[in-house]
Design an enzyme around this catalytic site. Structure first.
Site, mmCIF file in Angstrom:
data_model
loop_
_atom_site.group_PDB
_atom_site.id
_atom_site.type_symbol
_atom_site.label_atom_id
_atom_site.label_comp_id
_atom_site.label_asym_id
_atom_site.label_seq_id
_atom_site.Cartn_x
_atom_site.Cartn_y
_atom_site.Cartn_z
ATOM 1 N N HIS A 156 45.003 53.071 17.140
ATOM 2 C CA HIS A 156 44.887 54.462 16.718
ATOM 3 C C HIS A 156 43.743 55.118 17.473
ATOM 4 C CE1 HIS A 156 44.251 57.976 14.190
ATOM 5 N NE2 HIS A 156 45.350 57.699 13.557
ATOM 6 N N LYS B 122 57.424 65.522 12.073
ATOM 7 C CA LYS B 122 57.263 66.456 13.189
ATOM 8 C C LYS B 122 58.574 67.176 13.475
ATOM 9 C CE LYS B 122 56.255 64.562 17.146
ATOM 10 N NZ LYS B 122 57.358 64.850 18.088
#
Length: 933
Positions: free
Chosen positions: A161, A593
């Protein structure tokens, strides 16, 4: 940085009337004051009064902004034109405060749990003790329990990440500060070696201040691999074996005849080094390094424990008896010393055989090796058998208390970690598979133009290839660089399976899986590497093919794709070779998204319902892998609530879930916190598997219809903004730091899968991270308010509103969706978001987009209040309310400084200090928000 009479923790913002229990939270406030005061002293001593005064002025003004005593523009003006040399220590000060506030919050959770237990109250929900009570009350059928928990697996999967940029040194120093605060929690003023605790805190906070928080060079995958591995030494080696033993013993005590959990239920996984979807930096060498380093960490732990056991188990043969198995093991040690110490001699044999194992399978050798010329262990089972011989002898001769200690923990560890430590998943995009397989088929003369074939033709061709043992490619074939790399990576995975065991690489995940041929293409690559052979009477399929359904459309079609694959004899043989287990991964990030928060959540729920039905019809055992991020916009939120919100039959004893970035640190950096979080995962899994938690009964279908309609309305509102508003991409790129995420060396992976400006091609992590940094938090709520408002409509008698209120009261899924959304709305700040919108130079575009965002934000809060009956967003989450009150004023300067530095960077002021300042603000905000991307 915190006054003794600091009134800055008074309520503010949209959550200001939440009652957070001031008396209950006062000890945490005192901890924060102490740590803040020490940090303030450190800043003054190290950087002088001028910097300290600027930090302190920013702190005070931030609180005044929160109390609406001054306009936010006054704080912005303070940093306008600030010298970068001064900005850096200010950013570092507020970042360090966020890190120290995290320590105080973690300690306070321990404090509250201890108070709860001491008061004799019933076990808290999400604890295993509470779960066992619920299971006992349910009077469950033993056969149902045994069937449900067959092959049970709960697997947190560590992934890389970009916001987890802290260095190991910072990680370790924070750990030491936490240990010191824990001693204070228990009333100590001095450490075990008689050092004054406050003095030690000052020493470690000074060390922290003088240590670089982040790396300045782009993270390499090797850095990310080491970041993931550090959690084993920090917590996993102690906690995972312990929790596995606790759960197994508790369930077997309740159902002694069911032979439950013969394999450890809790087993970690990893993507770091195996996930090459859009990451060109993953190579065959990286896969080999990732699997090799993992194995090294596992064996190094075993060497450490065996060496300690040799010291501890010093019993004399003149004083204790041993079993024949232990005696035989000890006799294999031909060292003249320790002739009277059978346990030590047996452990020396184990030690020596483990050394031989390490020398054969590892490139790098751990410490504490012992060369006695003994053969290696071929499998972890052989290693475990020798440990079991020691255990059996101890138990047979009155030494159970010794067997249950270090040896017991080591045996549990070997069951979980084997020689591989954690399973490394392979992942690649289906487009890449198609390109590579087309090249292989053409090279082998099977078909000159695979991509021109229809889907049925592709499936027929690929199924035939899977069924034959003949490889497509011979050694030395001249292939494209891409094909060579992909085949090399799968070959490296095959080597890991051979060397470290079949659990080393358990899954091959197909990103953007949209068809049966996408699944079969991956199978062809596995076959080429020797990881699939269904041509004979004993099929071999150590690596599972896992479709990842990511877009809303693909989620809706996922069950039909899976059923079509299972209708193929060749694919069904692959699944049967894996004891009928089929894993399916669900993409929370890209679906959000694609269609927005509510539409994505409902598409995932519907997909799970359909997949469960497909599993029932086809007779497979389905395991769902939840690709959740840390944020609500990427499927995050409290794990316990999220798992209980799954549809009936979707868990059934097994689930895997991704853990990412600063969320990993928040959950697993400390043994006590790791124990609590892993316990929560298991508690929720057991409840969701064995109890009826949906609570809708015969009213399920009407409820589903309501959500079908709401999801469609929400997706429409979201698409109008994100996909249809002219200039939206430009607004996003200029009003957030998304471009700088890619430019400033954050993470090893590019921010987009392809070199385009499309939202569709942008990775979900930078999409969510950028909106979080700018405090819009758009992926976690946008479109939901419009959906509720439009669905309720005029509704003169309020019937539709009452439907939603009833669903909120009765249905865990709907309640969790609204609760998670409320958490996001509480962290969003339209005032700060307006500052970021000023980075958009086109005034018309700025107004067109930002006005829509603000209107939807207000609408969503209003709808949340109507449905839940709660005026305060965090009325049902006192812990988060405390967190918001305690830390959010300290975020304000970081946001203002980020906007200021972004403006300078984009205007051409690209010197190193400006870039470092932007990177530091990103790290600080990520640390403070704790789930930012």
């Amino acid at each position: 940085m915190a006054d003794s009479n600091d009134t800055a923790l008074e309520p503010f913002g949209s959550v200001q009337r939440t009652h957070i229990g001031r008396e209950a939270s006062e000890p945490m406030r005192e901890d924060i004051r102490l740590l803040g005061a020490i940090l303030g002293d450190t800043v003054r001593e190290q950087n002088g009064e001028e910097v300290f005064d600027l930090v302190e002025r920013a702190r005070v003004e931030s609180f005044r902004v929160r109390r609406s005593e001054i306009d936010r523009s006054e704080l912005a003006d303070m940093f306008s034109g600030v010298d970068a040399h001064q900005a850096i220590p200010v950013i570092r000060a507020f970042t360090h405060f966020a890190l120290l506030a995290n320590v105080a919050e973690d300690i306070h959770r321990e404090r509250r749990r201890a108070v709860h237990v001491a008061a004799g109250k019933p076990p808290q929900d999400s604890s295993l003790a509470a779960t066992y009570r619920k299971l006992d009350a349910a009077d469950l059928d033993v056969d149902k329990v045994a069937d449900t928990l067959t092959g049970a697996l709960v697997s947190p999967v560590i992934t890389a990440h970009p916001t987890e940029t802290r260095r190991r040194t910072v990680f370790d120093t924070q750990h030491r500060i936490t240990e010191l605060m824990r001693l204070r929690l228990h009333g100590h003023t001095r450490t075990d070696d008689n050092r004054d605790i406050e003095t030690e805190l000052r020493r470690h906070i000074l060390t922290l201040w003088q240590t670089a928080l982040i790396r300045l060079s782009r993270l390499k995958i090797s850095d990310e691999i080491e970041t993931g591995l550090r959690y084993y030494e920090a917590a996993f080696f102690d906690v995972i074996p312990q929790v596995n033993a606790e759960v197994r013993d508790a369930l077997r005590k309740r159902w002694p005849d069911a032979k439950l959990l013969e394999e450890p239920i809790l087993r970690p996984g990893s993507w770091i080094g195996g996930d090459r979807d859009g990451n060109p930096n993953v190579t065959p060498e990286v896969v080999r390094h990732a699997t090799g380093r993992a194995a090294y960490v596992a064996l190094a732990h075993y060497f450490e424990q065996i060496t300690a056991l040799e010291q501890e188990l010093s019993m004399s043969a003149r004083l204790v008896k041993v079993t024949p198995a232990l005696a035989a093991l000890a006799d294999a040690c031909h060292e003249p010393a320790r002739a009277d110490e059978p346990y030590r001699r047996a452990l020396r044999v184990i030690h020596a055989r483990l050394t031989s194992t390490a020398r054969e399978i590892l490139d790098e050798q751990p410490e504490h090796g012992l060369d006695l010329g003994l053969p290696r262990y071929q499998t972890p089972a052989e290693f475990l058998a020798d440990l079991d011989a020691v255990d059996g002898s101890l138990r047979a001769n009155g030494s159970r208390v010794l067997a249950d200690d270090r040896l017991g923990r080591l045996r549990e560890a070997v069951r979980v970690f084997g020689f591989h430590l954690s399973g490394l998943d392979m992942r690649q995009n289906s487009d890449v598979h198609e390109e590579v397989v087309a090249e292989l088929l053409a090279w082998a003369g099977v078909h000159p133009d695979y991509t021109s074939l229809s889907e049925p033709q592709r499936v027929e061709l690929l199924a035939a290839e899977i069924a034959t043992r003949r490889p497509l490619i011979r050694e030395g074939a001249e292939l494209s660089e891409l094909a060579q790399k992909e085949l090399g990576i799968v070959a490296a995975a095959a080597r890991a399976v051979k060397v470290f065991g079949p659990q080393a690489v358990p899954n091959y995940i197909i990103s953007m899986c949209q068809s049966v041929s996408d699944m079969l293409e991956a199978a062809v690559l596995l076959k080429e590497a020797g990881l699939l052979d269904i041509s004979g009477s004993t099929p071999y399929a150590p690596v599972g093919v896992v479709p990842l359904f990511e877009t809303i459309d693909d989620l809706q079609r996922g069950s039909s794709i899976l059923e079509a694959a299972l209708d193929l004899p060749e694919y069904r043989t692959m699944v049967d070779a894996r004891d009928g287990h089929q894993e399916v991964m669900l993409g929370y990030s890209d679906s959000n998204k694609d269609g927005g928060y509510l539409a994505a959540n409902w598409a995932l729920y519907r997909a799970e319902l359909d997949l469960v039905e497909s599993a029932r019809k086809t007779g497979i055992r389905l395991r769902l892998f939840h690709g959740r991020g840390g944020t609500v916009g990427r499927g995050g939120g409290p794990s316990y609530d999220a798992i209980l919100a799954q549809p009936p039959g979707a868990v059934k004893g097994s689930l895997r879930i991704t853990e990412q970035g600063e969320v990993i640190a928040a959950k697993y950096a400390e043994p006590r916190i790791a124990h609590r979080n892993l316990e929560t995962l298991l508690a929720a899994t057991l409840e969701a598997s064995l109890l009826d938690v949906e609570g809708l009964g015969e009213e399920a279908e009407p409820a589903y219809q309501v959500l079908d309609e709401l999801a469609a309305l929400a997706q429409r509102a979201y698409s109008e903004l994100v996909h249809e508003t002219p200039g939206f991409v430009e607004y996003f790129k200029t009003s957030t730091p998304v471009s700088e995420i890619g430019a400033l060396n954050i993470g090893s992976r590019p921010t987009s899968r392809k070199p385009t400006t499309s939202i569709a091609d942008l990775r979900a992590i930078p999409w969510v991270l950028a909106w979080s940094q700018s405090r819009v938090m758009l992926p976690g709520w946008y479109g939901t308010g419009s959906a509720f408002e439009n669905w309720i409509g005029t509704d003169p008698d309020g019937a539709r509103l009452r439907v939603l209120q009833d669903l909120y009261a009765r249905w865990p899924f709907f309640r969790t969706v609204l609760s998670n959304m409320a958490q996001v709305l509480a962290k969003a700040d339209m005032g700060l978001a307006a500052r970021y919108s000023e980075l958009v130079e086109d005034a018309d575009l700025r107004a067109r987009v930002f006005d829509k965002i603000v209107a939807e934000h207000d609408r969503t809060i209003r709808m949340h209040r109507l449905i839940t009956g709660q005026d305060d967003l965090l009325a049902d989450n006192a812990a988060l309310a405390r967190s918001v009150f305690n830390r959010f004023p300290y975020l304000e300067p970081l946001n203002h400084l980020q906007v200021e530095l972004l403006r300078r960077y984009r205007s051409g002021e690209t010197d190193e200090l400006v870039q470092r300042g932007i990177l530091l603000t990103m790290s600080g905000l990520a640390t403070a928000l704790r789930n930012s991307g």
